[in-house]
Design a protein around this motif. Structure first.
Motif, short mmCIF file in Angstrom:
data_model
loop_
_atom_site.label_atom_id
_atom_site.label_comp_id
_atom_site.label_asym_id
_atom_site.label_seq_id
_atom_site.Cartn_x
_atom_site.Cartn_y
_atom_site.Cartn_z
N GLN A 125 0.79 -1.44 0.03
CA GLN A 125 -0.41 0.29 0.43
C GLN A 125 1.29 1.55 -0.25
O GLN A 125 0.74 2.60 -0.96
CB GLN A 125 -0.42 -0.64 0.95
CG GLN A 125 -1.99 1.26 1.08
CD GLN A 125 -3.07 1.29 1.82
OE1 GLN A 125 -3.22 0.10 3.03
NE2 GLN A 125 -4.41 1.95 1.86
N TRP A 141 -2.67 0.97 -3.09
CA TRP A 141 -3.47 -0.21 -2.70
C TRP A 141 -2.93 -0.76 -2.01
O TRP A 141 -1.80 -1.23 -1.99
CB TRP A 141 -3.65 -0.86 -4.45
CG TRP A 141 -3.98 0.16 -5.60
CD1 TRP A 141 -3.17 1.19 -6.10
CD2 TRP A 141 -4.85 0.13 -6.89
NE1 TRP A 141 -3.75 1.53 -7.47
CE2 TRP A 141 -4.83 1.12 -8.02
CE3 TRP A 141 -6.07 -0.16 -6.50
CZ2 TRP A 141 -5.52 1.52 -8.82
CZ3 TRP A 141 -7.28 -0.67 -7.67
CH2 TRP A 141 -6.98 0.52 -8.52
N LYS A 179 -5.57 -7.66 -1.10
CA LYS A 179 -6.29 -7.88 0.11
C LYS A 179 -6.63 -9.32 -0.44
O LYS A 179 -6.15 -9.76 -1.75
CB LYS A 179 -8.14 -7.10 0.18
CG LYS A 179 -7.82 -6.04 0.58
CD LYS A 179 -9.42 -5.40 0.91
CE LYS A 179 -9.42 -3.57 1.31
NZ LYS A 179 -10.80 -3.07 1.45
N GLU A 236 -9.26 -10.67 -2.34
CA GLU A 236 -9.90 -10.21 -3.39
C GLU A 236 -9.31 -9.77 -4.19
O GLU A 236 -9.29 -9.63 -5.69
CB GLU A 236 -11.67 -9.04 -3.24
CG GLU A 236 -11.28 -8.00 -2.33
CD GLU A 236 -11.63 -7.99 -1.42
OE1 GLU A 236 -10.87 -9.42 -0.50
OE2 GLU A 236 -11.70 -7.28 -0.24
N CYS A 279 -6.76 -3.54 -4.08
CA CYS A 279 -7.94 -2.92 -3.86
C CYS A 279 -7.80 -1.56 -3.31
O CYS A 279 -6.91 -0.89 -2.56
CB CYS A 279 -8.87 -3.40 -3.30
SG CYS A 279 -9.29 -4.66 -2.87
N LYS A 280 -8.40 -0.28 -3.86
CA LYS A 280 -8.25 0.79 -3.92
C LYS A 280 -9.94 1.31 -3.64
O LYS A 280 -10.45 1.90 -4.70
CB LYS A 280 -7.36 2.03 -4.77
CG LYS A 280 -7.04 3.47 -4.13
CD LYS A 280 -6.30 3.51 -5.87
CE LYS A 280 -5.17 5.22 -4.82
NZ LYS A 280 -4.71 5.49 -6.23
N THR A 332 -13.84 1.57 -3.31
CA THR A 332 -14.61 0.45 -3.94
C THR A 332 -13.99 -0.24 -5.40
O THR A 332 -14.79 -0.81 -5.44
CB THR A 332 -15.86 1.55 -4.28
OG1 THR A 332 -15.60 2.47 -5.34
CG2 THR A 332 -16.08 2.23 -2.71
N THR A 333 -13.10 -0.06 -5.48
CA THR A 333 -12.22 -0.50 -7.01
C THR A 333 -11.05 -1.96 -6.81
O THR A 333 -10.69 -1.27 -6.00
CB THR A 333 -11.63 0.82 -7.97
OG1 THR A 333 -12.63 1.59 -8.19
CG2 THR A 333 -11.05 0.00 -8.74
N CYS A 334 -11.96 -2.84 -7.45
CA CYS A 334 -10.57 -4.00 -6.90
C CYS A 334 -10.03 -4.51 -8.25
O CYS A 334 -10.82 -4.39 -8.71
CB CYS A 334 -10.99 -5.17 -5.64
SG CYS A 334 -11.33 -4.77 -4.13
N THR A 377 -2.87 -13.31 -3.45
CA THR A 377 -3.18 -12.71 -2.67
C THR A 377 -3.65 -13.57 -1.26
O THR A 377 -3.80 -12.94 0.08
CB THR A 377 -4.92 -12.53 -2.99
OG1 THR A 377 -5.25 -13.78 -3.72
CG2 THR A 377 -5.20 -11.87 -3.99
#
Length: 140
Positions: free
Chosen positions: A36, A41, A44, A46, A49-50, A52-54, A62
């Motif tokens: 990060q 970013w 995670k 999934e 992620c940043k 609400t965008t992954c 991951t």
């Protein structure tokens, strides 16, 4: 992965980060906790992620099975270009490559902000729908 060959890496992007890295096959592996800070970013389950965008990633990246991840795979997943100098311990990340790509495909320049001759900040959108010529130079 063994952590032999540990060094520091200076990463140049939106800001400069100096992090611990180890090299394997000329690829820098960074600590999961540093992702990060370096990319902006979050890593995670999934994906990257940043807000609400992954961006999805392979499950082996991951999962928390390794403390280190391949930085070049992460930058590639985000569409960022990189330049690496292993001997000097520098890596530059161009996170505007996706912006350039969309500008080329849409044939629309991004709304950049630059000072005019008086030092006032001007936006490219101020001259929307007019032809423009941008002249850039440097003394070095």
């Amino acid at each position: 992965m063994s952590k032999t060959n540990n060094k520091t890496l200076t990463v140049l992007s939106d800001h400069t980060s100096v992090i611990e890295v180890f090299w394997e096959n000329s690829k820098p592996y960074i600590k999961r906790d540093d992702v990060q800070e370096v990319l902006g970013w979050e890593l995670k389950t999934e994906g990257l992620c940043k807000e609400t965008t992954c961006v999805p990633l392979p499950s082996d990246l991951t999962s928390n099975s390794s403390e280190f991840v391949d930085l070049l795979i992460l930058t590639e997943a985000l569409g960022f270009s990189t330049v690496t100098d292993i001997e000097s311990g520098f890596l530059a990340i161009d996170n505007f490559s996706s912006l350039r790509h969309s500008a080329l495909s849409e044939r629309k320049a991004p709304d950049i902000e630059l000072p005019d001759l008086n030092g006032d900040k001007r936006f490219l959108s101020e001259w929307s729908d007019k032809k423009k010529l941008l002249v850039a130079f440097s003394s070095w």
